[in-house]
Each structure stands twice: as structure tokens, then as C-alpha cells.
Design an enzyme around this catalytic site. Structure first.
Site, mmCIF file in Angstrom:
data_model
loop_
_atom_site.group_PDB
_atom_site.id
_atom_site.type_symbol
_atom_site.label_atom_id
_atom_site.label_comp_id
_atom_site.label_asym_id
_atom_site.label_seq_id
_atom_site.Cartn_x
_atom_site.Cartn_y
_atom_site.Cartn_z
ATOM 1 N N HIS A 1 -5.876 2.257 -3.969
ATOM 2 C CA HIS A 1 -4.920 1.688 -3.022
ATOM 3 C C HIS A 1 -4.522 0.281 -3.471
ATOM 4 C CE1 HIS A 1 -8.073 -0.820 -0.718
ATOM 5 N NE2 HIS A 1 -8.697 -0.232 -1.719
ATOM 6 N N CYS B 1 0.815 -1.218 0.000
ATOM 7 C CA CYS B 1 0.000 0.000 0.000
ATOM 8 C C CYS B 1 0.845 1.264 0.000
ATOM 9 C CB CYS B 1 -0.965 -0.011 1.179
ATOM 10 S SG CYS B 1 -0.164 0.015 2.804
ATOM 11 N N HIS C 1 -2.484 0.800 6.874
ATOM 12 C CA HIS C 1 -2.896 0.829 5.459
ATOM 13 C C HIS C 1 -3.103 2.273 5.020
ATOM 14 C CE1 HIS C 1 -4.253 -0.932 1.740
ATOM 15 N NE2 HIS C 1 -5.396 -0.263 1.801
#
Length: 224
Positions: free
Chosen positions: A197, A134, A185
Site C-alpha cells: 500500500h 493509497c 485507506h
């Protein structure tokens, strides 16, 4: 006999012609006035209206036709707008994915970057199209599209970012989540609550902040 016949004939003729006086109501019989046909090229349909060849008429809110999908006022209010003639298949594709009017998608560099990386598999610590995590994805996107260099990890990006309310999110801002403890994240905000993402399950993709999974794990947003 001849004189009587002459008088009778005159009376018959007068009776056949009828009276030319107005009726008892005082109004004369209606008449129709005929006009001469217009000369070729001099036809007029409605006064005060003219059309330019190729023009489709006024747009939303009676704005002049400029090719906008929406009204120019709507476009100016958002600060981003485009023209129908400049739109590509990519604009239409991501207008559907983001549930946005096509004219609002003006950052073709961003759309092309997402298109090139879309579906790239997730790999922890990865930074290429062979596999990316990510924060590696946000680093690549921010540098390639916005010319910004980000710290490498999601936690470092969160610490370095200026925190902003979600109501003020703009294209390119970062959104952070707690998926396995702490800031674990990160994604890049696009528009209309959508962000791009690198997810562990599906790789690079577009998701919605209002999705139950992300809504429950959302920590905050930041800008660098």
C-alpha cells in the site's frame, strides 16, 4: 635306542599339529571365505538403487527430485508453485519480505511492479511515481498486473468490491481500513497476511494485517 628315539619324534610331531576334531561344544572353528575382486565397472553398492547424473535424490515425502524447494504436494495444495531454476533475486528478496517459501512466489509481474514503486512517496491525489496516494496506487497495480480497472477512491473501491472473509483472501484482493473516519485507506493483499500500500508516513511499502495499527483499523476485504 634308535627305536625309542623314532617313537619319541613321532609323538612330538603329533603334539605340535594339534587335534583337527571339533571342540567339546560341537562347533568347528570359523572360516573366512574370500571372493574375487569385482571387475572394473561392475561395482555394486546396494541392490535396487540407481542414480541419474546430476540428480540429488528424492525430495520431501520421497517425491522424485524435480528441483522444487518444497514438495510438489505442498505446491499443488496452494495452487501456486515454482521451480528453483526459474527463481530470480527478486523472488528471494520478496520471499523474505513476505515470509513465504520462494516456490510460492510465481507472479513475477506483481513482484516487479512492487519493486518499481517501492518507496514512492505519498501524495494525496497523486497517481504517478512522483507521488501517489493509497487508492491511486491500488488503481495502478490492479490495472498493470491484473488488468482490472478500479474506481478512483478507497470508498468507491470498497462499495464496488464483493466482500470476502479474511480467511479467503487471495493475491490481488483489496483490504480496507478506517484511518481517519470511514473507508479512508486501501491496500492490495499479497500473501501470509501481508499487503502492499501507499502509506502516508513511508510511501509505498509492505505491511502486515496483524500489526497493531492496521489490526485496530481494519474494516474488511473485497474482490473486484
Amino acid at each position: 635306542m634308535i627305536r625309542l628315539f623314532y617313537i619319541s619324534a613321532v609323538m612330538v610331531v603329533l603334539a605340535a599339529c594339534g587335534s583337527s576334531k571339533p571342540t567339546k561344544s560341537g562347533s568347528a572353528s570359523p572360516t573366512v571365505k574370500r571372493t574375487k575382486p569385482s571387475k572394473p565397472g561392475n561395482s555394486r553398492f546396494i541392490d535396487g538403487i540407481s542414480m541419474t547424473p546430476g540428480e540429488e535424490g528424492p525430495g520431501n515425502g520421497n517425491h522424485p527430485n524435480t528441483g522444487w524447494f518444497g514438495s510438489p504436494d505442498e505446491a499443488r495444495a496452494t495452487g501456486v508453485y515454482g521451480n528453483i531454476e526459474n527463481s530470480t533475486e527478486l523472488h528471494f528478496k520478496y520471499a523474505v519480505l513476505l515470509d513465504q517459501p520462494v516456490e510460492y512466489l510465481t507472479n513475477l509481474t506483481l513482484l516487479q511492479f512492487i519493486e518499481d514503486w517501492y518507496g514512492t512517496r505519498y501524495r494525496y491525489g497523486g497517481n504517478t511515481k512522483q507521488g501517489v496516494d493509497c487508492s491511486g496506487f491500488t488503481c495502478n497495480l490492479s490495472n498493470s498486473v491484473f488488468g482490472k480497472t478500479l474506481p478512483r477512491t478507497a470508498r468507491q473501491q470498497y462499495d464496488a468490491a464483493q466482500k470476502i472473509p479474511t480467511d479467503y483472501l487471495q493475491e490481488g484482493d483489496l483490504v480496507f481500513f478506517n484511518t481517519r473516519g470511514g473507508i479512508s485507506h486501501v491496500g492490495v493483499y499479497l500473501a501470509n497476511n501481508k499487503f502492499v500500500h501507499a502509506s502516508t508516513s513511508s510511501g509505498v511499502m509492505i505491511s502486515d494485517l496483524n500489526d497493531e495499527y492496521y489490526r485496530k483499523r481494519f474494516v474488511g476485504a473485497g474482490r473486484l
